[in-house]
Motif scaffolding. Sequence first.
Motif, short mmCIF file in Angstrom:
data_model
loop_
_atom_site.label_atom_id
_atom_site.label_comp_id
_atom_site.label_asym_id
_atom_site.label_seq_id
_atom_site.Cartn_x
_atom_site.Cartn_y
_atom_site.Cartn_z
N VAL A 12 -35.17 -5.82 18.37
CA VAL A 12 -34.78 -5.62 16.97
C VAL A 12 -33.68 -4.58 16.88
N LYS A 13 -32.62 -4.91 16.14
CA LYS A 13 -31.55 -3.96 15.83
C LYS A 13 -31.65 -3.61 14.34
N THR A 14 -31.57 -2.32 14.06
CA THR A 14 -31.69 -1.84 12.68
C THR A 14 -30.53 -0.91 12.37
N ASN A 15 -29.92 -1.12 11.21
CA ASN A 15 -28.90 -0.19 10.74
C ASN A 15 -29.09 0.02 9.25
N GLY A 16 -28.61 1.14 8.77
CA GLY A 16 -28.75 1.43 7.34
C GLY A 16 -28.32 2.84 7.02
N PHE A 17 -28.59 3.25 5.79
CA PHE A 17 -28.28 4.62 5.38
C PHE A 17 -29.26 5.06 4.30
N GLU A 18 -29.33 6.36 4.14
CA GLU A 18 -30.27 6.98 3.19
C GLU A 18 -29.52 8.04 2.40
N VAL A 19 -29.71 8.04 1.08
CA VAL A 19 -29.08 9.01 0.19
C VAL A 19 -30.17 9.72 -0.60
N VAL A 20 -30.10 11.05 -0.65
CA VAL A 20 -31.10 11.83 -1.39
C VAL A 20 -30.37 12.89 -2.21
N ILE A 21 -30.77 13.06 -3.44
CA ILE A 21 -30.33 14.19 -4.25
C ILE A 21 -31.53 14.73 -5.00
N GLU A 22 -31.68 16.05 -5.00
CA GLU A 22 -32.83 16.68 -5.64
C GLU A 22 -32.49 18.10 -6.04
N GLY A 23 -33.24 18.64 -6.98
CA GLY A 23 -33.01 20.01 -7.38
C GLY A 23 -33.54 20.30 -8.77
N LYS A 24 -33.18 21.48 -9.27
CA LYS A 24 -33.61 21.92 -10.60
C LYS A 24 -32.52 21.58 -11.62
N ILE A 25 -32.85 20.71 -12.55
CA ILE A 25 -31.91 20.35 -13.61
C ILE A 25 -31.83 21.49 -14.62
N PHE A 26 -32.98 22.01 -14.99
CA PHE A 26 -33.11 23.21 -15.80
C PHE A 26 -34.22 24.05 -15.17
N PRO A 27 -34.37 25.30 -15.57
CA PRO A 27 -35.45 26.11 -14.99
C PRO A 27 -36.83 25.48 -15.14
N TRP A 28 -36.99 24.66 -16.18
CA TRP A 28 -38.29 24.06 -16.46
C TRP A 28 -38.36 22.57 -16.09
N LEU A 29 -37.28 22.03 -15.51
CA LEU A 29 -37.24 20.61 -15.19
C LEU A 29 -36.58 20.40 -13.83
N SER A 30 -37.30 19.76 -12.91
CA SER A 30 -36.75 19.43 -11.60
C SER A 30 -36.83 17.92 -11.40
N GLY A 31 -36.05 17.41 -10.48
CA GLY A 31 -36.04 15.97 -10.26
C GLY A 31 -35.56 15.60 -8.88
N TYR A 32 -35.76 14.35 -8.51
CA TYR A 32 -35.28 13.83 -7.24
C TYR A 32 -34.98 12.35 -7.39
N ILE A 33 -34.08 11.86 -6.56
CA ILE A 33 -33.81 10.43 -6.49
C ILE A 33 -33.34 10.13 -5.08
N ASN A 34 -33.81 9.02 -4.51
CA ASN A 34 -33.35 8.63 -3.18
C ASN A 34 -33.23 7.11 -3.11
N TYR A 35 -32.34 6.69 -2.23
CA TYR A 35 -32.10 5.27 -2.01
C TYR A 35 -31.95 5.03 -0.52
N THR A 36 -32.56 3.95 -0.03
CA THR A 36 -32.48 3.59 1.39
C THR A 36 -32.09 2.13 1.53
N TYR A 37 -31.06 1.90 2.34
CA TYR A 37 -30.66 0.53 2.71
C TYR A 37 -31.05 0.33 4.16
N THR A 38 -31.84 -0.72 4.45
CA THR A 38 -32.32 -0.98 5.80
C THR A 38 -32.09 -2.44 6.14
N HIS A 39 -31.35 -2.69 7.21
CA HIS A 39 -31.08 -4.06 7.66
C HIS A 39 -31.57 -4.20 9.09
#
Length: 652
Positions: A514-541
């Motif tokens: 099996v050969k696999t290639n792809g990429f992963e993107v992540v961004i996360e942090g504090k939007i405001f002092p009282w609100l934090s968030g994250y989002i990630n995306y993965t492409y896998t072939h």
Amino acid sequence: GLSNAQKIHELEEIVVTATRSPRSPEKVVADVDIVKEEDIKNSSATNIDDILRRLGGVDIRRYSDMGFGPPISVYIRGIGGSKRVMLMMDGVPLNSPITGFLNFNQFQLSSIERVEVVKGPFSSLYGSNAMGGVINIISKKRKKEGINIIPVFKLGNYDFRKGGIGVLGRKGKFSYSLSGNYRTIDNHYRRDKEIEYIYDPAIGGFDKRYKDVSEYSEYNDTRFFARFDYDFSKVTGITFTGNYMKAYTEMGPTVFLPVERKKDQDKISYFLNLSGHTILFNNLNLEARIFTNFDKSKAKWEHIIDNPAPFGPPFLFVYGKRKYWGRDTGIQIKASMPVMSFNYLTIGIDSNFIKAYWKNTKEDGTLIGEVMDKSMNTYAIYFQNEMELFSRFLVTLGARYDINSETENSFSPKFGILYKLNNDISFRASVGRAFRAPNLQELYSPTWMMIPGIPFKSNPDLDPETIWSYELGTSIRFADRFNFNLIGFYSKAKDLISAPIRGGIQRFENLNEVKTNGFEVVIEGKIFPWLSGYINYTYTHSVEEKEGRLDDMPLHQANGGIRFTYELGPKNHFTASFDIRYYGSRFFKDRKTQKKINLDSFTVSDFNMRFDLFDRLGIQMAITNITDEDYEIHGSVLGPERCWWAKVEYKF
């Protein structure tokens, strides 16, 4: 949100899994995700894998939402399955000694301080099973004087109930962490139906039917955890940890018997670990560990046997018992120290002594086939050198050699480089080889039946699976609040062990490349002092050399979430979180016909809220699968329906 160790700029934070030594995250070449105690506390999770599947590049498929049945599959960047990711607690390997399966049910969330997930092959430090990566669960250790006793009660739909108690204490140099609980649910699938795909030759396709699974679906477990630490000094100490789980799972009715009977399974697993550490000559760090990991299953099962008569079908079906167990007893010794001003060298040895037993009998105790009573011994030596150059470059070179009594020996090198452009931007690259040795079940287990009507046979001539993996990525911190991570990956795996059906018989074989290639993107942090968030995306072939695109592997996966925190006073606060998961379309192959069945994409969202009052009382409620999405995890396996639970705990 969920925190990535490469990007966290907290001086007191360390990671241990990527190097087998405590290191600053900024000085680790590997890509490591950290799930903190706060993430676990403020989540809708029932088991720890419910949180881990939200990490970028991590795909976890649980076929029963709480119980035991088909094994849990864990993929990290396209590499994995039920056996190709190493699971540990406090550095103790906990994959089943006989099957290699992962058991997340054994861990109580209340006993966990953090989880470190190292992505990518890591046999250079950990040997077999670490092809896709390593999941290391770190237990709690009390650091300040005093004692807390925390009873907890939890309930939800499907008559889910949980009651337990935790104790955390410290007196002088001695600290302890104890916890125990009991859980029960009427339907461990958390759904009332399952899909059946019936092939119709007349149309050349499949009829999709639903069947009821609410009968024979009860589950309960009892779990205990203990950790004791004695610190002789700031640099010398000993630790004892132990964990025990006893679980009962109803696994539905038999299929081929003239009178329907119930299938069920009693499972016991435990581990014991004694470790010590010290520093000699001011800079020589020494660690030693002895441990044992035990996994036992006893099931009432539907067996398939050869028909002794010269006429009739080739196989018959009988009701009986299936019993197996495995024990892994290991010794680990490690030394690490700085060499000159720019090298940090780690050298260690691991020894494992594995014993396994498997027996199938009829209901009256008559033996079916042969009894498996086998052993496997492994010995390994490894080293890793971390070299820091000009305060910007970190070069890591490591290798491990594993000797196995039952199969071929394996050599696992790894090379990595980290370049820090400045305090906020870094680049990294790595290449490494990893392997997985066949386990005792794959080599020697007696014939049994996993797929209705198909005998399943072992194969003593299996070779180890191998993989070469390459990664290239960057990490950026901006606005002093957000972390961005982008990484591309490529791997080539050979001799993957599969279990195809040929001539009506299923058998373990080295088949897949099996050969696999792809990429992963992540961004996360504090939007405001009282609100934090994250989002990630993965492409896998992933592509099989002969069959084309790998089945059951989505091209696209994404996760996102936000957490809101509001202070109600100096000792009171409210936390709410919302998480969403997208899983792309894919296909799977029907094992009997090898024909493709397409599965739709799905999106599942969860909500959790928690009140912490007076620094003592915790009140929490969660709803999972808010929109009641009807989705397929795998062919014929549906995900849980909309579920809810509520929890109350009090700290004395």
